[in-house]
Design a protein around this motif. Structure first.
Motif, PDB file in Angstrom:
ATOM      1  N   UNK A   1       0.995  -1.033   0.465  1.00 17.37           N
ATOM      2  CA  UNK A   1       0.313  -0.177   0.286  1.00 17.37           C
ATOM      3  C   UNK A   1       0.802   1.537   0.039  1.00 17.37           C
ATOM      4  N   UNK A   2       0.219   2.196  -0.316  1.00 19.73           N
ATOM      5  CA  UNK A   2       0.909   3.853  -0.360  1.00 19.73           C
ATOM      6  C   UNK A   2       0.631   4.308  -0.220  1.00 19.73           C
ATOM      7  N   UNK A   3       0.173   5.297   1.204  1.00 20.44           N
ATOM      8  CA  UNK A   3      -0.634   6.567   1.619  1.00 20.44           C
ATOM      9  C   UNK A   3       0.578   7.576   2.010  1.00 20.44           C
ATOM     10  N   UNK A   4      -0.521   8.043   2.171  1.00 24.69           N
ATOM     11  CA  UNK A   4       0.183   9.388   2.373  1.00 24.69           C
ATOM     12  C   UNK A   4       1.191   9.831   3.253  1.00 24.69           C
ATOM     13  N   UNK A   5       0.756   9.040   4.717  1.00 26.58           N
ATOM     14  CA  UNK A   5       2.076   8.810   6.160  1.00 26.58           C
ATOM     15  C   UNK A   5       2.864   8.008   5.089  1.00 26.58           C
ATOM     16  N   UNK A   6       2.615   7.106   4.845  1.00 25.66           N
ATOM     17  CA  UNK A   6       4.374   5.896   4.412  1.00 25.66           C
ATOM     18  C   UNK A   6       5.328   7.326   3.393  1.00 25.66           C
ATOM     19  N   UNK A   7       4.782   7.738   1.972  1.00 29.81           N
ATOM     20  CA  UNK A   7       5.858   8.768   1.273  1.00 29.81           C
ATOM     21  C   UNK A   7       6.559   9.682   2.738  1.00 29.81           C
TER      22      UNK A   7
END
Length: 85
Positions: free
Chosen positions: A60-66
């Motif tokens: 998953x790519x999320x805002x927090x992971x970025x």
């Protein structure tokens, strides 16, 4: 919070944070690059694989992971700067 990006350890130039998000397939990550000599820090991945119940992997790519990837990229760049001095 995103740390301040230190100058390039090779030429002293201004460095900038870059985020790579492929349109279809590829590694999503962040890195710091010198705008003067193009020296580049390591690519910091912005996500972790999750194993689904059926055994398949999902990333998953999320805002927090970025944001975590950006912080890792800046820290890696800054650590290299400290090692050069």
């Amino acid at each position: 919070k995103l740390p301040e990006i230190t100058p390039c350890p090779f030429c002293g130039g201004e460095a900038e944070l870059k985020v790579v998000i492929p349109k279809y397939y590829g590694l999503t990550g962040a890195f710091v690059r010198c705008e003067k000599c193009c020296a580049k820090g390591p690519l910091a991945g912005v996500s972790e694989c999750i194993r689904r119940a059926d055994g398949s992997l999902f990333t998953p790519i999320t805002g927090s992971s970025i944001e975590r990837g950006k912080i890792k990229a800046v820290r890696s760049w800054n650590e290299r700067r400290e090692a050069q001095t």
